[in-house]
Design a protein around this motif. Structure first.
Motif, short mmCIF file in Angstrom:
data_model
loop_
_atom_site.label_atom_id
_atom_site.label_comp_id
_atom_site.label_asym_id
_atom_site.label_seq_id
_atom_site.Cartn_x
_atom_site.Cartn_y
_atom_site.Cartn_z
N ARG A 45 11.48 -3.68 -7.72
CA ARG A 45 10.08 -3.23 -7.81
C ARG A 45 9.65 -3.00 -9.26
O ARG A 45 8.52 -3.29 -9.63
N LYS A 46 10.56 -2.51 -10.05
CA LYS A 46 10.23 -2.32 -11.47
C LYS A 46 9.96 -3.66 -12.13
O LYS A 46 9.03 -3.79 -12.93
N LYS A 50 21.87 -12.48 -2.37
CA LYS A 50 22.30 -11.60 -3.46
C LYS A 50 21.95 -10.15 -3.16
O LYS A 50 20.85 -9.86 -2.69
N THR A 51 22.87 -9.24 -3.41
CA THR A 51 22.59 -7.82 -3.21
C THR A 51 21.70 -7.32 -4.34
O THR A 51 22.03 -7.48 -5.52
N GLU A 52 20.57 -6.72 -3.97
CA GLU A 52 19.60 -6.24 -4.96
C GLU A 52 19.25 -4.78 -4.69
O GLU A 52 19.15 -4.35 -3.54
N ASN A 53 19.04 -4.02 -5.75
CA ASN A 53 18.54 -2.66 -5.64
C ASN A 53 17.02 -2.70 -5.58
O ASN A 53 16.37 -3.24 -6.47
N LYS A 54 16.46 -2.16 -4.49
CA LYS A 54 15.02 -2.26 -4.27
C LYS A 54 14.23 -1.65 -5.42
O LYS A 54 13.19 -2.19 -5.84
N GLU A 55 14.68 -0.53 -5.95
CA GLU A 55 13.97 0.12 -7.05
C GLU A 55 13.93 -0.78 -8.29
O GLU A 55 12.88 -0.91 -8.94
N LEU A 106 8.82 -6.29 -10.72
CA LEU A 106 7.57 -6.84 -10.19
C LEU A 106 6.37 -5.92 -10.42
O LEU A 106 5.26 -6.22 -9.98
N HIS A 107 6.62 -4.80 -11.11
CA HIS A 107 5.56 -3.83 -11.43
C HIS A 107 4.89 -3.28 -10.16
O HIS A 107 3.67 -3.16 -10.05
N LEU A 108 5.75 -2.90 -9.20
CA LEU A 108 5.27 -2.34 -7.94
C LEU A 108 5.56 -0.84 -7.89
O LEU A 108 6.49 -0.34 -8.54
N ASP A 109 4.77 -0.13 -7.10
CA ASP A 109 4.91 1.32 -6.95
C ASP A 109 6.23 1.64 -6.25
O ASP A 109 6.55 1.07 -5.21
N ASP A 141 9.74 -17.29 -6.48
CA ASP A 141 10.52 -16.06 -6.54
C ASP A 141 10.40 -15.26 -5.25
O ASP A 141 10.34 -14.04 -5.27
N MET A 142 10.35 -15.96 -4.12
CA MET A 142 10.16 -15.28 -2.84
C MET A 142 11.27 -14.28 -2.55
O MET A 142 11.03 -13.24 -1.94
N ALA A 143 12.47 -14.57 -3.00
CA ALA A 143 13.59 -13.67 -2.74
C ALA A 143 13.32 -12.29 -3.35
O ALA A 143 13.63 -11.26 -2.73
N GLN A 144 12.74 -12.26 -4.53
CA GLN A 144 12.44 -10.98 -5.17
C GLN A 144 11.44 -10.17 -4.36
O GLN A 144 11.60 -8.96 -4.18
N TYR A 145 10.41 -10.82 -3.86
CA TYR A 145 9.41 -10.11 -3.05
C TYR A 145 10.02 -9.61 -1.74
O TYR A 145 9.69 -8.51 -1.27
#
Length: 371
Positions: free
Chosen positions: A193-194, A185-190, A196-199, A266-270
């Motif tokens: 990260r939001k 799946k095409t995902e926007n990294k920003e 997953l509460h990542l910087d 949820d490894m795909a998200q990471y």
């Protein structure tokens, strides 16, 4: 169509591949059953087989390497392997199950299941079409003694390896290793990260040892934690899988730039959130990462099929293979900040890995049943 998918829990990749095929089957309107065949004998036996493998990989990976090497030597002998003969006792159990359940096709994502099916065929028990799906970038020991109607292999370049070992070329189909749709799946990294509460400003290194957190990945983690200590622009995401001992060791000494995760579905998200993936070279997890499109650094290979996986990925430009923690630290720094090298690796992944392997496997199964 009714499909029986046989798998085992000796590593998360076999079950993940089974689930990916089942998900694609369901999208096509088919019915599936995912089954660990040893549960038909007893839940205790199935659990014992899985736990013995997991314990060996986590705690004594070199012992696993010795067993794999013994298998490589044994396959040269003019007789069936012990794996084949041990699975004889599954003949009446599996025959009884199949006589009470109708299936149009049997798909196997584990060698043990293929050995059980081969035993049934050798007793001339009538079976539907049988398809074996390899989850490693090498023909693992004893695959050649199995008798399936088709063999799905990860890449065209591996067909020769299977043929040399005695599998008929007309039975081999290089469709790839099936992965869940979440990885392609095409995902926007920003956005990821939001969630997953990542910087949003840092570069993230995702480190994992497969579903079991196995191998000697801890040594690499220690080198990276030390090497990037104090840096404000780099953070580590460490996924421990089911290795509770590793999780406890890391979580008990938290650091500002380290996020520790246990087992996750949820490894795909990471993967979509990170800038670099450092992992032991499991066939399925490496394929998932390549489908996502992230630079890969392989390390801490469990001797055996994982060594072949890493060598294949490196030879085709899809990853870098580092043998020592210090080498991994240096290469990680290079990949993080060398956009040209990282882009070349991503292009190689696109050229080599088929994101639609699960669909091709299901299409082939349909053609077998409906021909």
């Amino acid at each position: 169509m009714d499909a029986l998918i046989l798998s085992c829990g000796t590593g998360g990749g076999h079950n993940s591949a089974a689930k990916a095929i089942a998900a694609e089957m369901h999208m096509r309107g088919h019915r599936t059953t995912i089954l660990n065949p040893y549960t038909l004998y007893s839940q205790k036996l199935a659990a014992k087989i899985d736990s013995t493998y997991v314990s060996m990989v986590q705690n004594r990976p070199h012992l696993f390497g010795a067993v794999y090497s013994a298998g490589q030597m044994y396959r040269k002998l003019p007789c069936k392997s012990p794996v084949y003969y041990v699975n004889r006792r599954m003949i009446p159990i599996m025959e009884n199950y199949l006589s009470n359940h109708h299936y149009d096709v049997i798909i196997m994502t584990h060698l043990y299941a293929a050995e059980i099916i081969t035993n049934l065929k050798d007793r001339h028990i009538e079976l539907p079409k049988t398809i074996f799906v390899s989850t490693d970038y090498v023909c693992i020991p004893f695959t050649e003694e199995t008798e399936c109607d088709a063999y799905i292999v990860p890449a065209k370049d591996l067909v020769k390896n299977y043929v040399q070992l005695g599998i008929p070329k007309e039975k081999i189909h290089p469709f790839g290793i099936p992965t869940d749709h979440s990885f392609s799946k095409t995902e926007n990294k920003e956005d990821v990260r939001k969630r997953l509460h990542l910087d949003l400003q840092k570069k993230y290194i995702l480190i994992a040892g497969g579903s079991m957190g196995g191998g000697t990945i801890k040594d690499t983690m220690d080198a990276l934690i030390k090497g990037f200590s104090g840096r404000k622009d780099v953070a580590l995401l460490i996924v421990c899988g089911t290795n509770q001992k590793l999780y406890d060791a890391l979580a008990s000494n938290p650091a500002e730039n380290i996020t520790v995760v246990g087992y996750t579905d949820d490894m795909a998200q990471y993967l979509h959130a990170a800038d670099l993936f450092i992992t032991k070279p499991g066939g399925l997890s490496s394929t998932e990462a390549a489908v996502c499109g992230i630079p890969i650094l392989h390390t801490a290979a469990i001797p055996g099929c994982e060594s072949y996986n890493a060598e294949f990925f490196q030879a085709t430009g899809m990853s870098a293979f580092c043998r020592t923690p210090d080498e991994a630290l240096a290469k990680a720094t290079e990949l993080l900040f060398n956009d040209e090298e990282a882009s070349a690796m991503l292009q190689s992944q696109q050229d080599q890995i088929d994101k639609f392997a699960a669909a091709k496997i299901c299409q082939y199964a349909e053609s077998c049943v409906w021909q």
